[in-house]
Design an enzyme around this catalytic site. Structure first.
Site, short mmCIF file in Angstrom:
data_model
loop_
_atom_site.label_atom_id
_atom_site.label_comp_id
_atom_site.label_asym_id
_atom_site.label_seq_id
_atom_site.Cartn_x
_atom_site.Cartn_y
_atom_site.Cartn_z
N THR A 181 0.86 -1.18 0.00
CA THR A 181 0.00 0.00 0.00
C THR A 181 0.90 1.23 0.00
OG1 THR A 181 -1.82 -1.09 1.12
CG2 THR A 181 -1.64 1.27 1.47
N HIS B 83 -3.50 -3.17 8.73
CA HIS B 83 -4.74 -3.93 8.73
C HIS B 83 -5.94 -2.97 8.72
CE1 HIS B 83 -7.90 -6.47 10.75
NE2 HIS B 83 -7.53 -7.20 9.72
#
Ligand code: FWO
Length: 323
Positions: A182, A235
């Site tokens: 990411t 997460h």
């Protein structure tokens, strides 16, 4: 220096420009990939800084830096995004201008190369903050953004990654990060404007329609000229629950240093939810931090023409950028 009576001499300070980028909360990057990741992350930070030096805004800089990483197959955003349970790609991205808190986000978009650019168009060309799925794609088409067949965004590595994940039947656990890449950026420009952008393919083997933290303002990032700018990774479900980016800036608001703020916010997510991740933060005076509770997080920062970068805890490399 001669001053009028009663006045206080203010040292004239050159405006500070800062760009910090991250490349996700990584678990185990193999030695040969490490070099590619290191190069990619430094290239993105350098590009962001170049934009600032050319007079671009903080928003221009974060968009430019994130675009570089979306185009790089080593990162989980744009080309090289991880695959969902159907072997398809659904991408999330967001961007925010700390000057007036304007923000733009897209989620579950397919078939475009640069979700961060679409998020910026949502911010600047619509009365809304957030477009999703089909509507976001229709908007992209109206804005003249070319469609990219999804196969063009898929790599051999992401195909293998999904296969492996399915074999291991690994349920995504907060404390067991399985994928990485990411991307995000934060910037401070010479006019004192702060901005962030975050972009991701999400989590491998995710359900169709699953949206993570990255496009959610306050979770995946936040920017406010009065406080600072943050981009997060990790997460997504945990990040959403604690509003990680805004939580970190809350601590800045309470007078904490950028180091303390990052540590407190990530520490809270870990102790409360066992959620792991990382963040980059720059405050309005140009202090910055890159911090993570995942095994590692590729990051790079440029300030005063100096590039610093690292992946693991104990390594930081510094070099001067050619001006
Ligand atoms: C598991 C973590 C540490 C890896 C990290 N993932 C994300 O940041 C995913 C994104 N926040 C989401 O939930 O959609 C990565 O891609 O580097």
């Amino acid at each position: 220096m001669a001053c009028a009576r009663g006045s206080v001499a203010q040292p004239v300070r050159a405006p500070i420009e800062v760009v910090v980028v991250h490349g996700g909360g990584a678990s185990n990057i193999s030695a040969n990939r490490k070099e590619l990741v290191r190069e990619g992350i430094a290239r993105a930070a350098t590009e962001g800084y170049k934009i600032l030096k050319a007079g671009g805004s903080a928003v221009d800089a974060v968009e430019g830096a994130v675009t570089v990483l979306e185009n790089d197959p080593e990162f989980n955003a744009g080309y090289g995004s991880v695959l969902n349970v159907n072997g398809d790609i659904e991408m999330d991205a967001s961007i925010m201008d700390g000057k007036d808190l304007s923000a733009g986000a897209v989620s579950a978009v397919r078939c475009i190369a640069n979700p961060v650019k679409l998020a910026r168009l949502v911010m600047e060309k619509t009365p809304h903050c957030f477009l999703t799925g089909h509507g976001a794609e229709k908007f992209a088409e109206n804005m003249g953004i070319p469609q990219v067949p999804v196969e063009k965004l898929i790599t051999e590595r992401t195909k293998k990654h999904l296969e492996k994940e399915k074999l291991e039947k690994g349920a995504q656990k907060a404390d067991c990060p399985k994928n990485s890449g990411t991307v995000g950026a934060v910037a401070l420009d010479c006019r004192g404007n702060l901005a962030y952008a975050t972009s991701t393919g999400g989590i491998v083997n995710k359900m169709v329609g699953r949206v993570g933290d990255s496009p959610c303002i306050g979770a995946g990032g936040y920017a406010d000229n009065n406080l600072g700018a943050v981009s997060t990774t990790g997460h997504g479900e945990s990040i959403l629950k604690v509003n990680l980016a805004r939580l970190a800036l809350f601590h800045v608001e309470q007078g904490k240093t950028v180091e303390e703020a990052a540590e407190l916010a990530l520490g809270y997510m870990k102790s409360k939810l066992k959620g792991l991740g990382g963040l980059i933060l720059v405050n309005k005076t140009g202090d910055w931090v890159a911090k993570w509770t995942s095994a590692s997080m590729p990051w790079a920062a440029v300030k005063n023409g100096k590039l610093q970068a690292g992946i693991d805890l104990c390594e930081t490399k510094t070099r001067d950028l050619p001006c």
